[in-house]
Motif scaffolding. Structure first.
Motif, PDB file in Angstrom:
ATOM      1  N   ALA A   1      -5.234  -1.771   1.526  1.00  0.00           N
ATOM      2  CA  ALA A   1      -4.536  -2.513   0.475  1.00  0.00           C
ATOM      3  C   ALA A   1      -5.531  -3.288  -0.375  1.00  0.00           C
ATOM      4  CB  ALA A   1      -3.536  -3.488   1.098  1.00  0.00           C
ATOM      5  N   ALA A   2      -5.076  -3.624  -1.550  1.00  0.00           N
ATOM      6  CA  ALA A   2      -5.856  -4.492  -2.425  1.00  0.00           C
ATOM      7  C   ALA A   2      -5.203  -5.868  -2.445  1.00  0.00           C
ATOM      8  CB  ALA A   2      -5.911  -3.912  -3.836  1.00  0.00           C
TER       9      ALA A   2
ATOM     10  N   LEU B   1       4.552  -2.024  -5.216  1.00  0.00           N
ATOM     11  CA  LEU B   1       3.299  -1.371  -5.584  1.00  0.00           C
ATOM     12  C   LEU B   1       2.904  -1.596  -7.036  1.00  0.00           C
ATOM     13  CD1 LEU B   1       1.885   1.812  -4.385  1.00  0.00           C
ATOM     14  CD2 LEU B   1       2.483   1.916  -6.781  1.00  0.00           C
ATOM     15  N   THR B   2       3.882  -1.627  -7.922  1.00  0.00           N
ATOM     16  CA  THR B   2       3.555  -1.724  -9.340  1.00  0.00           C
ATOM     17  C   THR B   2       3.681  -3.151  -9.875  1.00  0.00           C
ATOM     18  OG1 THR B   2       5.816  -1.144  -9.873  1.00  0.00           O
ATOM     19  CG2 THR B   2       4.233   0.641  -9.836  1.00  0.00           C
TER      20      THR B   2
ATOM     21  N   ARG C   1      -6.304  -6.194 -11.087  1.00  0.00           N
ATOM     22  CA  ARG C   1      -6.283  -4.729 -11.062  1.00  0.00           C
ATOM     23  C   ARG C   1      -7.364  -4.155 -11.975  1.00  0.00           C
ATOM     24  NH1 ARG C   1      -1.506  -2.203  -9.063  1.00  0.00           N
ATOM     25  NH2 ARG C   1       0.161  -3.669  -8.555  1.00  0.00           N
TER      26      ARG C   1
ATOM     27  N   ARG D   1       3.144  -6.817 -11.217  1.00  0.00           N
ATOM     28  CA  ARG D   1       2.110  -7.580 -11.938  1.00  0.00           C
ATOM     29  C   ARG D   1       2.573  -9.022 -12.019  1.00  0.00           C
ATOM     30  NH1 ARG D   1      -1.957  -3.937 -14.509  1.00  0.00           N
ATOM     31  NH2 ARG D   1      -1.065  -1.932 -14.033  1.00  0.00           N
TER      32      ARG D   1
ATOM     33  N   ASN E   1      11.822  -1.647  -9.232  1.00  0.00           N
ATOM     34  CA  ASN E   1      11.827  -0.686 -10.326  1.00  0.00           C
ATOM     35  C   ASN E   1      11.167   0.623  -9.944  1.00  0.00           C
ATOM     36  OD1 ASN E   1      12.425   0.234 -12.779  1.00  0.00           O
ATOM     37  ND2 ASN E   1      10.955  -0.964 -13.930  1.00  0.00           N
TER      38      ASN E   1
ATOM     39  N   PRO F   1       0.830  -1.207   0.000  1.00  0.00           N
ATOM     40  CA  PRO F   1       0.000   0.000   0.000  1.00  0.00           C
ATOM     41  C   PRO F   1       0.865   1.258   0.000  1.00  0.00           C
ATOM     42  CG  PRO F   1      -0.489  -1.400   1.917  1.00  0.00           C
ATOM     43  CD  PRO F   1       0.629  -2.043   1.176  1.00  0.00           C
ATOM     44  N   ALA F   2       0.402   2.260  -0.741  1.00  0.00           N
ATOM     45  CA  ALA F   2       1.203   3.479  -0.895  1.00  0.00           C
ATOM     46  C   ALA F   2       1.164   4.347   0.351  1.00  0.00           C
ATOM     47  CB  ALA F   2       0.691   4.273  -2.091  1.00  0.00           C
ATOM     48  N   GLY F   3       0.129   4.224   1.119  1.00  0.00           N
ATOM     49  CA  GLY F   3       0.036   5.025   2.336  1.00  0.00           C
ATOM     50  C   GLY F   3      -1.063   4.437   3.168  1.00  0.00           C
TER      51      GLY F   3
END
Lengths: 230, 164
Positions: free
Chosen positions: B58-59, B153-154, B112, B156, B164, B52-54
């Protein structure tokens, strides 16, 4: 399942508009990189030319070129930020969302972040990425900064009066509604999840839907950095 | 169906390690080969939670594959988070979803931009490399425990997580 289907990549198949023998080799290469599953590309010449558009971009080209909205909010340092003034003459990606959104918002901003990192520092400096909060009550400048830093340290985060945000979004055809706090404490904000790209003429020329792949951003950002016409 | 009882499985230890290592494993099966009326044969592929970014919202994403008869994902819970709910992203918002069909001979994809899990109330703020147990309860196959890694976070599925 209602997973948003990936929109057709018309622009990619539109690439082989070239004529002559030399184009054949190039077209073959493009076909390979386009779909990943070689051999399946059904593109007959007639279909290709029909789908072809006069654009080098993969994003959806807008026929209506919205002006940048007249929007002044606070940035993540808490200072007033005038969107029109501070992004004047610059390629700009604009997205409306909120930080407690678990799925679409971090996915979209994360993908843009990945694509930005593939650019040279010079290219990166030519694109502004602006995220406008649709949940300003919870998205304080500090919350916004922490969240954006995971995706792009140079991303601009704007937060402030929700009525201003709604009005600005409306001029772009983007729906923003009041956030709803659910029983379990989660927040649902209704907001159009498309990303708009403005070129240095300060008009919106391209649209990226929420199902846009990171590859599409990687393809288009170098063009945006150069200010290539859509 | 007499075969149902042994399909209620909480997987731990070695089997979990296999799930994480291989990305997918057959975790439940019935004696017949399925068809819409037969027993579901479920396996979980590519489970992950993007960091989670903050905050702690979360997903969770994963694919439930089904080589047998139809089933339904009824609910999801976790010993490490107070709330796990099923949601679907729409063009402009999110709506709660579920139960979610796991079609016979098909798959339920939580991915997503589509149907996903929303995870809140973590007992410990998630960090890269953490593993969260999710207990997936199906209408016919009972509960399957899956250990789900926290990825960049990114991330897949199918890509190396180089950050990255």
């Amino acid at each position: 399942m209602s997973r948003t289907t990936t929109r057709p990549r018309a622009a990619r198949h539109g690439a082989p508009r070239l004529l002559g023998a030399a184009a054949v080799g190039l077209a073959a290469v493009l076909a390979l990189t386009a779909c990943g599953s070689g051999g399946q590309a059904p593109a007959g010449p007639a279909k290709v030319s029909k789908e072809a558009k006069d654009t080098p971009y993969e994003g959806t080209v807008l026929s209506k070129h919205f002006d940048k909205p007249d929007l002044v909010l606070n940035d993540t340092d808490g200072r007033p930020y005038d969107l029109r003034k501070q992004t004047a003459g610059r390629s700009t990606l604009l997205f409306f969302g909120y930080t407690s959104c678990p799925d679409v918002c971090p996915t979209t901003m994360g993908d843009i972040g990945v694509a930005m990192q593939k650019l040279s520092p010079e290219q990166q400096q030519k694109i502004d990425v602006v995220f406008v909060s649709t949940d300003p009550q919870r998205d304080t400048p500090q919350v916004l900064r922490t969240w954006l830093d995971s995706m792009g340290k140079n991303f601009t985060g704007l937060t402030g009066d929700l009525d201003k945000v709604k009005a600005a979004a409306k001029t772009l055809g983007i729906l923003v509604e009041d956030p709803v706090v659910n029983k379990d404490g989660s927040v649902t904000s209704t907001h159009g999840a498309q990303v708009l790209a403005f070129l240095p003429d300060d008009k919106a020329h391209l649209l990226y839907l929420s199902a846009t792949s990171v590859q599409t951003y990687q393809h288009d950002l170098p063009l945006l950095a150069q200010g290539v016409q859509a | 169906m007499s075969s149902r009882s042994f399909r209620t499985t909480a997987i731990t230890g070695a089997v979990v390690a296999t799930v994480l290592g291989a990305g997918t494993i057959l975790v439940a099966w019935g004696p017949d080969q399925g068809g819409a009326g037969g027993a579901a044969r479920l396996s979980i592929a590519d489970p992950y939670i993007p960091l989670p970014a903050g905050g702690a919202m979360a997903a969770g994403y994963l694919t439930v594959r089904n080589a047998g008869g139809e089933d339904e994902l009824v609910k999801v819970s976790s010993p490490g988070a107070s709330s796990v709910t099923m949601h679907r992203s729409t063009e402009t918002s999110m709506e709660s979803a579920g139960p979610l069909a796991v079609p016979a001979g098909g798959a339920l994809e939580l991915a997503r931009g589509g149907t996903h899990l929303m995870i809140m109330g973590w007992s410990k703020q998630p960090a890269l490399g953490d593993v969260l147990e999710l207990d997936l309860t199906f209408a016919r196959s009972g509960t399957i425990a899956v250990r789900v890694p926290v990825k960049p976070l990114t991330y897949r599925p199918g890509q190396q997580d180089s950050g990255n």
